[in-house]
Design a protein around this motif. Sequence first.
Motif, PDB file in Angstrom:
ATOM      1  N   GLU A  49      23.725  -0.305 -26.953  1.00 22.43           N
ATOM      2  CA  GLU A  49      24.636  -1.460 -26.978  1.00 22.43           C
ATOM      3  C   GLU A  49      26.055  -1.212 -27.823  1.00 22.43           C
TER       4      GLU A  49
ATOM      5  N   VAL B   6      25.477 -12.390 -28.255  1.00 21.32           N
ATOM      6  CA  VAL B   6      24.580 -11.402 -28.622  1.00 21.32           C
ATOM      7  C   VAL B   6      23.542 -11.665 -29.822  1.00 21.32           C
TER       8      VAL B   6
ATOM      9  N   ASP C 231      26.201  -9.004 -19.618  1.00 20.22           N
ATOM     10  CA  ASP C 231      26.412  -7.877 -20.832  1.00 20.22           C
ATOM     11  C   ASP C 231      25.414  -8.563 -22.137  1.00 20.22           C
TER      12      ASP C 231
ATOM     13  N   ALA D 239      28.824  -3.871 -27.887  1.00 18.48           N
ATOM     14  CA  ALA D 239      28.382  -5.258 -28.872  1.00 18.48           C
ATOM     15  C   ALA D 239      28.469  -4.772 -30.218  1.00 18.48           C
TER      16      ALA D 239
ATOM     17  N   THR E 279      22.253   3.847 -30.244  1.00 14.49           N
ATOM     18  CA  THR E 279      22.465   2.448 -29.681  1.00 14.49           C
ATOM     19  C   THR E 279      22.578   2.316 -28.242  1.00 14.49           C
TER      20      THR E 279
ATOM     21  N   ASP F 145      20.829  -0.079 -34.179  1.00 16.06           N
ATOM     22  CA  ASP F 145      22.039   0.157 -33.598  1.00 16.06           C
ATOM     23  C   ASP F 145      23.324   0.426 -34.478  1.00 16.06           C
TER      24      ASP F 145
ATOM     25  N   ALA G  72      23.430  -8.860 -24.894  1.00 10.25           N
ATOM     26  CA  ALA G  72      22.520  -7.862 -25.680  1.00 10.25           C
ATOM     27  C   ALA G  72      21.868  -8.300 -26.820  1.00 10.25           C
TER      28      ALA G  72
END
Length: 236
Positions: free
Chosen positions: A204, A36, A7, A207, A202, A59, A9
């Motif tokens: 993500e 992240v 995952d 995150a 986004t 994001d 990011a």
Amino acid sequence: MRLGAADAAELRVAVAANFHPLFEHLAVEFERQSGVEVRIASGASGALFTQIVHGAPYDLFLSADATRPQRLEQMGLTVPGSRTTYAIGVLAFWDRQLPASELRLRQWHGRLAIANPRLAPYGAAAESVLRRLGMTERLKGKLLRGNSVSQAYQFIDSGNVPGGLVALSLLKARGVPPAQYWPVPTSWYDSLEQQGVILKRTREPEAARALMTFLLQQERRLAQAGYALPGAVAQR
């Protein structure tokens, strides 16, 4: 809080200029805890807002006001329910020549640096203070407006302007001696309620939510950095 390797990011965060110094440190901590990567773009809230409206691939947006995140929400550009107050900004009068005080500000006749009120919430707050004190006409032609509150700070720091109205957080972050600045009463200007929002574009969202949650856990750091805490301020 660490996200799994699968995952991992990268988050692109648009950050209001006043919050940039603190957010740089917080982003490093968040990266270490979560895995992240955080990429930061900083500037005046108004300029960042315009970039977002025109498709900039951010994001999250951490604004210096509530108005612009609210407008993005109304335009359908945000993740529903993500708009959150993360800090309350404080405006301060900075005088490089003499100890700063209310009296010193009221008697000011020289050049004064502020942020551009059309782009920066701290500039709009500064303009409100000058109107309240009846200084607008007296300082006509003497105001140097930076594109952001950081640029207004730089005008003073460089010695080009002897004083100005800037973010308390920038003064603390740069180690300006406390005798040189005076926090302006918050009742003198509209609340600098700083809101963050996750943008719908986004890729993500998990995150991004994790970063927002992390920010809301930093009350002690925010207070030390010169912000008032959101406390019971309701989301508008």
